[in-house]
Design a protein around this motif. Structure first.
Motif, mmCIF file in Angstrom:
data_model
loop_
_atom_site.group_PDB
_atom_site.id
_atom_site.type_symbol
_atom_site.label_atom_id
_atom_site.label_comp_id
_atom_site.label_asym_id
_atom_site.label_seq_id
_atom_site.Cartn_x
_atom_site.Cartn_y
_atom_site.Cartn_z
ATOM 1 N N VAL A 1 39.824 34.050 34.494
ATOM 2 C CA VAL A 1 40.292 33.951 33.108
ATOM 3 C C VAL A 1 40.554 32.490 32.747
ATOM 4 O O VAL A 1 40.106 32.003 31.707
ATOM 5 C CB VAL A 1 41.575 34.796 32.889
ATOM 6 C CG1 VAL A 1 42.200 34.506 31.531
ATOM 7 C CG2 VAL A 1 41.258 36.273 33.032
ATOM 8 N N ASN A 2 41.268 31.767 33.604
ATOM 9 C CA ASN A 2 41.599 30.374 33.338
ATOM 10 C C ASN A 2 40.338 29.513 33.294
ATOM 11 O O ASN A 2 40.160 28.713 32.368
ATOM 12 C CB ASN A 2 42.575 29.857 34.400
ATOM 13 C CG ASN A 2 43.252 28.573 34.002
ATOM 14 O OD1 ASN A 2 42.615 27.624 33.566
ATOM 15 N ND2 ASN A 2 44.565 28.529 34.182
ATOM 16 N N GLU A 3 39.466 29.695 34.261
ATOM 17 C CA GLU A 3 38.239 28.896 34.299
ATOM 18 C C GLU A 3 37.347 29.174 33.091
ATOM 19 O O GLU A 3 36.795 28.249 32.492
ATOM 20 C CB GLU A 3 37.495 29.136 35.606
ATOM 21 C CG GLU A 3 38.227 28.545 36.799
ATOM 22 C CD GLU A 3 37.569 28.841 38.134
ATOM 23 O OE1 GLU A 3 36.603 29.644 38.181
ATOM 24 O OE2 GLU A 3 38.018 28.268 39.142
ATOM 25 N N ASN A 4 37.198 30.450 32.714
ATOM 26 C CA ASN A 4 36.355 30.790 31.560
ATOM 27 C C ASN A 4 36.941 30.242 30.259
ATOM 28 O O ASN A 4 36.223 29.671 29.439
ATOM 29 C CB ASN A 4 36.173 32.300 31.448
ATOM 30 C CG ASN A 4 35.251 32.854 32.521
ATOM 31 O OD1 ASN A 4 34.589 32.106 33.237
ATOM 32 N ND2 ASN A 4 35.230 34.161 32.653
ATOM 33 N N ALA A 5 38.244 30.423 30.074
ATOM 34 C CA ALA A 5 38.878 29.926 28.853
ATOM 35 C C ALA A 5 38.809 28.406 28.774
ATOM 36 O O ALA A 5 38.538 27.849 27.716
ATOM 37 C CB ALA A 5 40.331 30.397 28.779
ATOM 38 N N SER A 6 39.019 27.731 29.899
ATOM 39 C CA SER A 6 38.930 26.264 29.917
ATOM 40 C C SER A 6 37.525 25.799 29.564
ATOM 41 O O SER A 6 37.354 24.822 28.826
ATOM 42 C CB SER A 6 39.340 25.723 31.288
ATOM 43 O OG SER A 6 40.694 25.995 31.551
#
Length: 150
Positions: free
Chosen positions: A49-54
């Protein structure tokens, strides 16, 4: 500026906003604070989630500072926690230049950002900016779990 850590203090605070300079440095700040904010919301730095949103914020912010830049005007990042989703919005101050998907040529270095956004997001789109001139490019990303306020 709202601190990302402050956004989890009560159920009503499910939004993070950051006004950033329409420069590559400002776009980098938007990406880095997205990762920090999501970590504070329970999505660790190395989570999908964090990597995709970033990555989505990096692409949208880069487009805003490259194509939506107006002298002396900032861009705006907004993250909204929804039930099982994250809405990412990046607003700039130019009405023209609405983003479109296009196939980049084999030798081109640019032109693939929105394809990445489209692959990672459930949906994405463009709307007129509310309360100011310009446009908002948004993406809706799955987070895998419903939002449960602490």
């Amino acid at each position: 500026m709202t601190s990302p850590a402050d956004t989890t203090t009560n159920a009503a605070e499910t939004t993070f906003e950051l006004r950033f300079t329409a420069t590559p440095r400002g776009a980098r700040l938007a990406r880095r604070l997205t990762a920090y904010c999501l970590d504070s919301w329970g999505h660790p730095y190395d989570s999908e989630v964090n990597e995709n949103a970033s990555l989505v914020v990096a692409e949208l912010a880069a487009n805003a500072v490259t194509h939506g830049r107006a002298p002396g005007r900032d861009a705006l990042l907004k993250l909204v926690r929804l039930d099982g989703r994250l809405r990412v919005e990046v607003s700039d101050t130019r009405d023209e230049g609405r983003p479109v998907l296009r196939a980049a040529g084999e030798g081109e270095e640019a032109g693939r950002g929105l394809l990445i956004v489209g692959a990672l997001a459930e949906r994405w789109g463009v709307t007129p900016r509310t309360g100011a001139p310009g446009k908002t490019v948004w993406a809706l990303l799955p987070t895998g779990a419903p939002y449960a306020p602490s």
